[in-house]
Design a protein around this motif. Sequence first.
Motif, PDB file in Angstrom:
ATOM      1  N   VAL A 196      41.363  40.292  43.879  1.00 31.53           N
ATOM      2  CA  VAL A 196      40.946  41.335  44.821  1.00 31.53           C
ATOM      3  C   VAL A 196      42.212  41.995  45.360  1.00 31.53           C
ATOM      4  N   LEU A 197      42.179  43.330  45.374  1.00 33.34           N
ATOM      5  CA  LEU A 197      43.293  44.084  45.934  1.00 33.34           C
ATOM      6  C   LEU A 197      42.794  44.908  47.118  1.00 33.34           C
ATOM      7  N   PHE A 198      43.511  44.805  48.226  1.00 25.30           N
ATOM      8  CA  PHE A 198      43.263  45.670  49.385  1.00 25.30           C
ATOM      9  C   PHE A 198      44.509  46.537  49.579  1.00 25.30           C
ATOM     10  N   ASP A 199      44.370  47.827  49.382  1.00 26.31           N
ATOM     11  CA  ASP A 199      45.471  48.761  49.691  1.00 26.31           C
ATOM     12  C   ASP A 199      44.953  49.579  50.873  1.00 26.31           C
ATOM     13  N   LEU A 200      45.260  49.088  52.080  1.00 28.99           N
ATOM     14  CA  LEU A 200      44.505  49.509  53.270  1.00 28.99           C
ATOM     15  C   LEU A 200      44.854  50.913  53.747  1.00 28.99           C
ATOM     16  N   GLY A 201      44.150  51.332  54.761  1.00 34.35           N
ATOM     17  CA  GLY A 201      44.469  52.603  55.416  1.00 34.35           C
ATOM     18  C   GLY A 201      43.890  53.800  54.696  1.00 34.35           C
TER      19      GLY A 201
ATOM     20  N   TYR B  48      49.535  48.899  56.422  1.00 35.19           N
ATOM     21  CA  TYR B  48      50.413  50.007  56.823  1.00 35.19           C
ATOM     22  C   TYR B  48      50.624  50.102  58.324  1.00 35.19           C
ATOM     23  N   HIS B  49      49.980  49.230  59.090  1.00 36.87           N
ATOM     24  CA  HIS B  49      50.323  49.187  60.514  1.00 36.87           C
ATOM     25  C   HIS B  49      50.304  47.748  60.981  1.00 36.87           C
ATOM     26  N   SER B  50      50.996  47.498  62.104  1.00 36.24           N
ATOM     27  CA  SER B  50      51.277  46.119  62.491  1.00 36.24           C
ATOM     28  C   SER B  50      50.001  45.323  62.775  1.00 36.24           C
ATOM     29  N   GLY B  51      48.972  45.974  63.322  1.00 39.89           N
ATOM     30  CA  GLY B  51      47.733  45.254  63.622  1.00 39.89           C
ATOM     31  C   GLY B  51      47.111  44.700  62.343  1.00 39.89           C
ATOM     32  N   GLU B  52      47.106  45.528  61.320  1.00 39.36           N
ATOM     33  CA  GLU B  52      46.569  45.119  60.020  1.00 39.36           C
ATOM     34  C   GLU B  52      47.391  43.985  59.409  1.00 39.36           C
TER      35      GLU B  52
ATOM     36  N   ALA C 272      55.344  54.925  51.615  1.00 35.07           N
ATOM     37  CA  ALA C 272      55.595  53.524  51.241  1.00 35.07           C
ATOM     38  C   ALA C 272      56.405  52.799  52.312  1.00 35.07           C
ATOM     39  N   GLU C 273      56.999  53.553  53.216  1.00 35.18           N
ATOM     40  CA  GLU C 273      57.932  52.950  54.166  1.00 35.18           C
ATOM     41  C   GLU C 273      57.288  51.858  55.025  1.00 35.18           C
ATOM     42  N   SER C 274      56.075  52.112  55.470  1.00 34.90           N
ATOM     43  CA  SER C 274      55.442  51.137  56.365  1.00 34.90           C
ATOM     44  C   SER C 274      54.657  50.070  55.604  1.00 34.90           C
ATOM     45  N   ALA C 275      54.636  50.124  54.285  1.00 37.83           N
ATOM     46  CA  ALA C 275      53.798  49.193  53.509  1.00 37.83           C
ATOM     47  C   ALA C 275      54.330  47.759  53.574  1.00 37.83           C
ATOM     48  N   ARG C 276      53.413  46.815  53.754  1.00 38.88           N
ATOM     49  CA  ARG C 276      53.753  45.387  53.739  1.00 38.88           C
ATOM     50  C   ARG C 276      52.775  44.692  52.804  1.00 38.88           C
TER      51      ARG C 276
END
Length: 359
Positions: A147-152, A288-292, A345-349
Amino acid sequence: MPDLLTNRPTAVYARWTMCSSPTGVVEDPSTLFPHDRAELHPSLLAPVGELQMVHSFEHTPVLRDEVVSLFASAPAGVIVDATVGGGGHSAALLDAYAHFSVVGLDRDTVALAAARERLARFGDRVTLVHAPFSSLGDVVPGPVSGVLFDLGVSSPQLDSSERGFSYRLGGTIDMRMDQTSGATAGQLVNELPEGALASLFRENGEGRLSGRIARAVVAARPLTSTTQLSEVVAAAVPAAVRRKGHPARRVFQALRIEVNDELGQLAAGLPLALARLVPGGVCAVISYHSGEDRLAKQVLREAATGGCTCPPDLPCVCGAVIRYRLLFQGARKASAAEVAENHRAESARLRAIVRLDVP
Ligand SMILES: C[S@@+](CC[C@H](N)C(=O)[O-])C[C@H]1O[C@@H](n2cnc3c(N)ncnc32)[C@H](O)[C@@H]1O
């Protein structure tokens, strides 16, 4: 198939026979993935005639090569692309591994139409579903290989002024990924009490200026366009804050997170994904954001410790069974070269986990 349509939950299930019809057709679920272990829920089958066609949907998949290599060891079968978007990651996975098929979910019918075009060449290796990934358990009840989640949100969502995601573009204050249901951001800014707006901004990242911004928004009601909202927010914060970047960026993000219940979706969808994995199956999450990212980290860590409550330096005595292993510690980021090419891509984790062969 009227009997199937009567009991339709939030998902709209379509099996695209790529190329045979411009709108796609629905087939008997028994013909899907005949060699795979995934089973599809028959009550979710329905035509998807309302999907809109898109002619340009430019979204560059983030960390694409890293994602592809993470799934190298996963056994043959179905990969669920929980956020299929324009189908970039799915295409890369299907190109790299002939033994995978993909079930792609998205809440956005425009994205699904783009994915259908992009993935057409893979024929019956692809199934697309209009559904939030929180319904993954209903949509794909059988075991899966990954399973892949590429969020946002995707670039086209952000760049379409009429979707209302961007504080830079004028449009209606919508921000729904699924434009077929739910309250818009415009409804929230125009109808929520000031205190609730302030909490929404605070919880989703605006910090100490939340109250001030909420007050200004309430005073300016009714707000009808993203430009107006953006200007109201900018005027509400001190000049020193404005100099650090557009103050509406975080407010728009906070509204988007709320409108789409992004954290609730992840909290529901990620455990469902982990529960579906076969031994050797992989789950990867790009946030892509800290909460996620905080939430993804917490859910994956807990899975990798089996919920063990013992002190880390002592042997486990609580009886926890470890069924997952983190594929690497911490979160991976995009390289400087990728960020130079694609600033989103900068904020991607990226975080990833594998299911162990433990009953
Ligand atoms: C960053 S984009 C994915 C891009 C995709 N990986 C690609 O390569 O084209 C995120 C997508 O996920 C969808 N999405 C976000 N949250 C979702 C949810 N809870 N359920 C289903 N789709 C969701 C959005 O509508 C958007 O199309």
